[in-house]
Motif scaffolding. Structure first.
Motif, PDB file in Angstrom:
ATOM      1  N   THR A   1     -30.173 -19.884   8.583  1.00 56.30           N
ATOM      2  CA  THR A   1     -29.673 -21.248   8.545  1.00 56.30           C
ATOM      3  C   THR A   1     -30.757 -22.241   8.928  1.00 56.30           C
ATOM      4  OG1 THR A   1     -28.870 -21.030  10.819  1.00 56.30           O
ATOM      5  CG2 THR A   1     -27.325 -20.516   9.036  1.00 56.30           C
ATOM      6  N   LYS A   2     -31.702 -21.817   9.777  1.00 55.58           N
ATOM      7  CA  LYS A   2     -32.804 -22.680  10.164  1.00 55.58           C
ATOM      8  C   LYS A   2     -34.110 -22.002   9.818  1.00 55.58           C
ATOM      9  CE  LYS A   2     -34.941 -25.097  14.051  1.00 55.58           C
ATOM     10  NZ  LYS A   2     -34.898 -25.349  15.514  1.00 55.58           N
ATOM     11  N   LYS A   3     -34.924 -22.668   9.027  1.00 57.91           N
ATOM     12  CA  LYS A   3     -36.177 -22.069   8.592  1.00 57.91           C
ATOM     13  C   LYS A   3     -37.253 -22.214   9.662  1.00 57.91           C
ATOM     14  CE  LYS A   3     -35.485 -22.573   3.615  1.00 57.91           C
ATOM     15  NZ  LYS A   3     -36.101 -22.933   2.324  1.00 57.91           N
ATOM     16  N   VAL A   4     -38.029 -21.161   9.839  1.00 57.03           N
ATOM     17  CA  VAL A   4     -39.184 -21.198  10.740  1.00 57.03           C
ATOM     18  C   VAL A   4     -40.329 -21.912  10.040  1.00 57.03           C
ATOM     19  CG1 VAL A   4     -40.990 -19.743  11.742  1.00 57.03           C
ATOM     20  CG2 VAL A   4     -38.593 -19.173  12.101  1.00 57.03           C
ATOM     21  N   ARG A   5     -40.956 -22.827  10.764  1.00 54.25           N
ATOM     22  CA  ARG A   5     -42.063 -23.612  10.200  1.00 54.25           C
ATOM     23  C   ARG A   5     -43.372 -22.888  10.476  1.00 54.25           C
ATOM     24  NH1 ARG A   5     -41.125 -28.792  13.627  1.00 54.25           N
ATOM     25  NH2 ARG A   5     -40.963 -27.081  15.135  1.00 54.25           N
ATOM     26  N   VAL A   6     -44.103 -22.584   9.386  1.00 49.76           N
ATOM     27  CA  VAL A   6     -45.311 -21.764   9.476  1.00 49.76           C
ATOM     28  C   VAL A   6     -46.538 -22.603   9.132  1.00 49.76           C
ATOM     29  CG1 VAL A   6     -46.476 -19.689   8.647  1.00 49.76           C
ATOM     30  CG2 VAL A   6     -43.963 -19.743   8.792  1.00 49.76           C
ATOM     31  N   ALA A   7     -47.539 -22.560  10.003  1.00 48.03           N
ATOM     32  CA  ALA A   7     -48.834 -23.173   9.724  1.00 48.03           C
ATOM     33  C   ALA A   7     -49.808 -22.080   9.328  1.00 48.03           C
ATOM     34  CB  ALA A   7     -49.348 -23.910  10.957  1.00 48.03           C
TER      35      ALA A   7
END
Length: 347
Positions: free
Chosen positions: A4-10
Motif C-alpha cells: 500500500t505504501k511504496k518504499v522510496r529508493v535512491a
C-alpha cells in the motif's frame, strides 16, 4: 506483503549496475525511484533524464557541472537522500565505502555492491541464502556477480543434501563492454595471484558452511564470465537428481548446447531476442547437457552476466532492509515476475 505504501529508493552511481538497478526499481509494485545520482556530465546522465528519472549531482560542484551542459539537475546527493527510505550505492569500488559515513549520519538504510568488503556492512546478501538475516538491518552488501552465482548453485545442491565440497575455476571477462576501449587485456591470460581466489572466501561470507575453493584467470573477452565446477557430493546421485536440485532455484536457468546455445555470445543473443533490457541475463545459465555425474562426483559449467546477475538480488535486499517482505520466496517471486525471470525455463 504490504504494497500500500511504496518504499522510496535512491540510486547513487548511474553506471553499469546503477542504471540496471534503477530500471528494475521502477518495475516493482512496492517501490518508487526517488532519483539517481552521479558525477558525470556526459551522455550517461542524459539517458536517466530521457527515462524520466530525477537526476542529482554527487556534490554541488558536480551538480553545477551538469547544469553547465544543460542537464536538468534536481539537487545534490544530500537532497536525494532526504527524499529516500533506502539508498543503493552503485559507485565504483572503495568510493561506496567512503559514502557509508554519510549514510549512517543521516540514518538511511543502504546497500553496497560486491566491490566493497564484507566488514563494511557486516552482512553479505544472496536472497536464497541470507535473506532472513538481512531483515530489518540498516545495511547489507550484495556480493559480486561471481560470488552470487557460486552461492546460488552450491546452495541449490546444499538444499538437496547433495553438497559436500566444491572446487571451481573461473574464466573472468577482462572488463565491461562499454569501456573495453579504455583497458582490458589482449592476447594474454592473467591468473589471479592467489589460490583460493577471492570469490570462494566471499561466498563463505554469505554461507560460512560452504566448503569451497576457487581459482580464477582473466581472459581477453567482455561478454560474460564462465565457470567450471567439480563437486564432491554427499552420496552417489543420478544426473536427474542433480538437475532437479538446480531446477528448484528460479534463478538457475538450464540451457542446452544442442539447442545452439553453445557459447556465451549465443546466450546473450537469446537474451536480446527475449526482449531483456540491456540483454540482461539475470539467471545463472547452466549447461544441462554438459553436466556429468560419476558416482558421487559432479562436473558442470555455467555462464555469469556480471552486469545483470546482481540486479534481482539488489531488489530483494531492498525488501529485506525495509521490511517489505519477510520471506525469501515471497520477494523472489515478486522480483522474478517483474523482471521476467523464468522465461528461459518456459522457452
Amino acid at each position: 506483503m504490504n504494497i500500500t505504501k511504496k518504499v522510496r529508493v535512491a540510486v547513487n552511481g548511474y553506471g553499469v549496475i546503477g542504471k540496471r538497478v534503477a530500471d528494475a526499481v521502477v518495475l516493482q509494485p512496492d517501490m518508487a525511484l526517488a532519483g539517481v545520482c552521479d558525477v558525470s556530465a556526459d551522455w550517461r546522465p542524459r539517458m536517466a533524464l530521457a527515462k524520466g528519472f530525477a537526476l542529482f549531482g554527487a556534490t554541488a560542484d558536480h551538480a553545477a557541472a551538469m547544469r553547465a551542459v544543460d542537464l536538468a539537475v534536481s539537487g545534490t546527493l544530500d537532497d536525494l537522500l532526504a527524499q529516500a527510505d533506502v539508498v543503493v550505492d552503485c559507485t565504483p569500488k572503495r568510493i561506496a565505502a567512503a559514502n557509508v559515513e554519510a549514510y549512517r549520519k543521516r540514518g538511511i538504510r543502504f546497500i553496497l555492491q560486491g566491490g566493497e568488503k564484507h566488514s563494511v556492512t557486516g552482512h553479505s546478501f544472496v536472497a536464497e541464502a541470507s535473506f532472513a538475516s538481512a531483515i530489518g538491518r540498516d545495511s547489507t552488501r550484495v556480493v559480486s556477480c561471481n560470488t552470487t552465482s557460486i552461492v546460488r548453485t552450491l546452495n541449490a545442491l546444499k538444499r538437496a543434501s547433495l553438497l559436500a565440497r566444491a572446487r571451481g575455476t573461473l574464466l573472468r571477462r577482462a572488463t565491461d563492454p562499454w569501456e573495453s576501449h579504455l583497458g582490458g587485456i589482449m592476447n594474454t591470460l592473467v591468473p589471479e595471484p592467489a589460490i583460493p581466489s577471492h570469490q570462494g572466501p566471499d561466498a563463505q561470507s554469505v554461507d560460512p558452511d560452504l566448503d569451497v575453493v576457487t581459482m580464477a584467470v582473466k581472459v581477453p573477452e567482455t561478454l560474460a564470465h564462465l565457470h567450471y565446477w567439480s563437486v564432491q557430493m554427499t552420496r552417489a546421485a543420478t544426473k536427474a537428481e542433480v538437475l532437479d536440485a538446480f531446477r528448484a532455484s528460479s534463478r538457475i536457468a538450464l540451457i542446452r548446447m544442442d539447442d545452439g546455445l553453445d557459447a556465451l555470445n549465443a546466450v546473450k543473443e537469446m537474451m536480446a531476442d527475449l526482449g531483456r533490457p540491456h540483454d540482461n541475463l539475470y539467471e545463472v545459465a547452466l549447461w544441462e547437457d554438459m553436466l556429468t555425474v560419476q558416482g558421487d562426483e559432479l562436473f558442470y559449467a555455467y555462464m555469469v552476466d556480471n552486469q545483470a546477475i546482481v540486479i534481482p538480488e539488489t531488489i530483494d535486499a531492498i525488501r529485506a532492509l525495509t521490511g517489505l517482505a519477510t520471506e525469501a520466496f515471497a520477494t523472489m517471486a515478486l522480483t522474478d515476475a517483474a523482471l521476467g525471470i523464468g522465461a528461459l525455463a518456459r522457452w
